[in-house]
Design a protein around this motif. Structure first.
Motif, PDB file in Angstrom:
ATOM      1  N   LYS A 185      42.391  43.542  26.942  1.00  0.00           N
ATOM      2  CA  LYS A 185      42.987  44.870  27.142  1.00  0.00           C
ATOM      3  C   LYS A 185      42.881  45.361  28.576  1.00  0.00           C
ATOM      4  CE  LYS A 185      42.742  46.528  22.446  1.00  0.00           C
ATOM      5  NZ  LYS A 185      41.711  46.758  21.463  1.00  0.00           N
ATOM      6  N   GLU A 186      41.747  45.134  29.196  1.00  0.00           N
ATOM      7  CA  GLU A 186      41.562  45.612  30.568  1.00  0.00           C
ATOM      8  C   GLU A 186      40.510  44.772  31.280  1.00  0.00           C
ATOM      9  OE1 GLU A 186      40.180  49.607  30.309  1.00  0.00           O
ATOM     10  OE2 GLU A 186      38.552  49.094  28.965  1.00  0.00           O
ATOM     11  N   GLY A 187      40.494  44.930  32.591  1.00  0.00           N
ATOM     12  CA  GLY A 187      39.505  44.177  33.350  1.00  0.00           C
ATOM     13  C   GLY A 187      39.717  44.386  34.837  1.00  0.00           C
ATOM     14  N   SER A 188      38.749  43.936  35.623  1.00  0.00           N
ATOM     15  CA  SER A 188      38.878  44.096  37.073  1.00  0.00           C
ATOM     16  C   SER A 188      37.920  43.130  37.774  1.00  0.00           C
ATOM     17  CB  SER A 188      38.552  45.535  37.475  1.00  0.00           C
ATOM     18  OG  SER A 188      37.243  45.852  37.054  1.00  0.00           O
ATOM     19  N   LEU A 189      38.054  43.075  39.096  1.00  0.00           N
ATOM     20  CA  LEU A 189      37.195  42.202  39.890  1.00  0.00           C
ATOM     21  C   LEU A 189      35.917  42.934  40.265  1.00  0.00           C
ATOM     22  CD1 LEU A 189      40.031  40.733  42.127  1.00  0.00           C
ATOM     23  CD2 LEU A 189      38.613  39.397  40.549  1.00  0.00           C
ATOM     24  N   HIS A 190      34.790  42.252  40.166  1.00  0.00           N
ATOM     25  CA  HIS A 190      33.492  42.855  40.491  1.00  0.00           C
ATOM     26  C   HIS A 190      32.846  42.081  41.632  1.00  0.00           C
ATOM     27  CE1 HIS A 190      33.042  45.456  36.834  1.00  0.00           C
ATOM     28  NE2 HIS A 190      34.101  44.697  36.537  1.00  0.00           N
ATOM     29  N   ASP A 191      32.360  42.817  42.619  1.00  0.00           N
ATOM     30  CA  ASP A 191      31.692  42.176  43.754  1.00  0.00           C
ATOM     31  C   ASP A 191      30.238  41.868  43.410  1.00  0.00           C
ATOM     32  OD1 ASP A 191      33.813  42.178  45.646  1.00  0.00           O
ATOM     33  OD2 ASP A 191      33.629  44.355  45.735  1.00  0.00           O
TER      34      ASP A 191
END
Lengths: 253, 269
Positions: free
Chosen positions: A15-21
């Motif tokens: 459904k959703e997600g993003s890049l994490h440093d």
């Protein structure tokens, strides 16, 4: 000697997600999968990643590293420059289950759709014999570890979700080629169905499957193009078609 | 309008970028476009120019075989079956009667297909770089289904190779048609014919025809041996595709310069 590595890891769900440093140590001689395991152990304990053999033979740790479909266990950290941020995402052709793990069941569905090897009915167990020169050609295709990097990079389905219904993909084109080149396979119409049901004609031979194959199988040159030529024999070459009607030839079946 | 299919489909990793590649993936397609466009511009100019293609004993590969009554004296190796044709006030140059065949061979070539699908049509521009098209049907419909006719152009291409080889052999004469001479032009035409043979012999259709189509290599040892040789050449097919393309253009340019009197064809003996 350990060095600090900057990673951008994709986390999320379908459904959703993003890049994490994340910043983590990398030791000399390590591969990307080692570093991901360190992230899992020290920074993001619930990071989902699929892996198994760590030797480039199980095909589990397929992911995209700096945008390229790769096996994490076969990607040396030494390949990256000092200070470079390494972006790690799941395969972008398949739906996400969690974080770096994707649902590759599309491929299992396609595997089931390929008609199985069909030997002559009168061939008894233990009677089959093959010359080495005949074995060699299909042996190359048996090296496939089913990492599905070729399926992931193939733009026919990567860039067009709607094509998944009618396109088997390079992994299964090598399976079709292996069977069609098998001296003891007598299934008729394998070439026609490769074109009409498995979508061989959708391939525009841009060779990305060959470029990403960790087993260095020459998918396009040795499987897809030969299959395309075999399809021409039975579908688009009137001279060959006529010849096959007049005189049964072993290779046109 | 933003694409909602492909890598932007729902369920896939939510990312805005068409690609996350950090290398110069755009360089290869850019070079391909520049080189192929340069060739197309030069070849078009030469095909329509209609002069400076023959300087005894040299003939440009763009004009061989010269089949029109418009051909200059001595340029027609196998006759002149075509008369003068005028379209929109322009007389068709002899090159336009034949260039469709080598053009078709290269256009349907499995290697060039990869090159121009990637660079011109951006389908895809590079691996793991999302293409800009909303729909994709590959080579399943007209006109791209015609790519399946590659073998016909291959067969015709072999005839052209034979004729261009004869042209190279005929270049072992001097301007007065006396045998036993060799010039820089002879070497240029020989190199051109050799590269074209290598390009044809390494072709995927050649590999299929000579043995690839067999199910049982073991029952056809001679064809198997031929297949192994062609397979080795096939590995270098992209190299031969480019080098032979440059070879044709260079051979034509050389003949043009000699025919126009810009340079003299140096004779070794």
């Amino acid at each position: 000697m350990a060095r600090k590595i900057k990673l951008r890891i994709w986390r999320g769900s379908a459904k959703e997600g993003s890049l994490h440093d994340v910043e983590v140590d990398a030791n000399e001689g390590e591969v990307v999968l080692d570093v991901i395991h360190r992230v899992q152990a020290t920074k993001i304990n619930d990071l989902a990643v699929r892996w198994n053999c760590k030797a480039g033979k199980c095909g589990s740790c397929s992911m995209e590293i700096n945008g390229k479909p790769r096996l994490a266990c076969m990607t040396q950290m030494a390949n990256f420059e000092e200070g470079e941020t390494i972006t790690i995402t799941p395969l972008r052709a398949f739906p996400v289950i969690k974080d770096l793990v994707t649902d590759v069941s599309f491929n299992y569905q396609k595997a089931m759709e390929v008609p199985a090897f069909e030997p002559p009915a009168d061939l008894k167990p233990g009677q089959a014999r093959m010359a080495q020169v005949d074995v060699d050609r299909s042996q190359e295709f048996r090296k496939c570890i089913e990492c599905f990097l070729c399926q992931d990079t193939c733009h026919v389905i990567r860039d067009h979700e709607e094509n998944k219904k009618k396109f088997a993909g390079p992994r299964f084109f090598i399976r079709l080629a292996e069977l069609d080149m098998h001296p003891l396979d007598i299934l008729r119409n394998r070439k026609k169905t490769a074109q009409e049901e498995h979508g061989l004609g959708m391939c525009n031979i841009t060779k990305c499957c060959t470029e990403v194959c960790p087993e260095h199988i020459r998918i396009t040159d040795n499987a897809i193009i030969p299959m395309k030529e075999r399809v021409v024999d039975v579908k688009y070459d009137p001279v060959r078609w006529l010849g096959s009607k007049i005189r049964r030839r072993e290779e046109i079946s | 309008m933003a694409l909602t299919t492909g890598v932007f489909s729902s369920g896939r990793a939510e990312l805005q970028e068409r690609t996350l590649r950090t290398d110069r993936w755009w360089l290869q397609p850019l070079i391909t476009v520049l080189v192929l466009l340069s060739f197309v511009v030069y070849a078009t100019f030469r095909a329509f120019e209609g002069k400076n293609y023959f300087a005894e004993p040299l003939i440009s590969p763009f004009y061989s075989p010269c089949l029109s009554t418009e051909c200059v004296d001595g340029a027609s190796l196998i006759g002149q079956p075509f008369g003068k044709i005028v379209l929109f006030g322009l007389t068709l140059s002899p090159a336009l009667f034949i260039l469709v065949f080598p053009l078709g061979f290269r256009l349907t070539c499995y290697y060039y297909r990869k090159a121009y699908y990637r660079s011109f049509w951006q389908s895809p521009p590079a691996c793991a770089v999302a293409e800009p098209h909303k729909k994709y049907t590959g080579e399943t419909r007209a006109p791209l289904i015609l790519q399946n006719g590659h073998r016909w152009f291959f067969y015709i291409g072999l005839l052209f190779n034979i004729l261009l080889t004869i042209d190279a052999v005929l270049a072992f004469r001097d301007a007065e048609k006396h045998w036993g001479h060799m010039s820089v032009g002879t070497l240029v035409l020989l190199a051109n014919a050799t590269l074209l043979w290598l390009y044809s012999a390494s072709c995927h259709t050649c590999r299929h025809t000579i043995g690839g189509r067999l199910k049982n290599f073991s029952k056809h040892p001679v064809r198997y041996k031929a297949w192994t040789v062609v397979s080795k050449l096939n590995h270098y097919h992209p190299n031969f595709a480019w080098v032979s393309l440059f070879g044709v253009a260079f051979a034509d340019l050389y003949v043009r310069l000699v025919a126009a009197g810009t340079i003299t064809n140096f004779y070794f003996f």
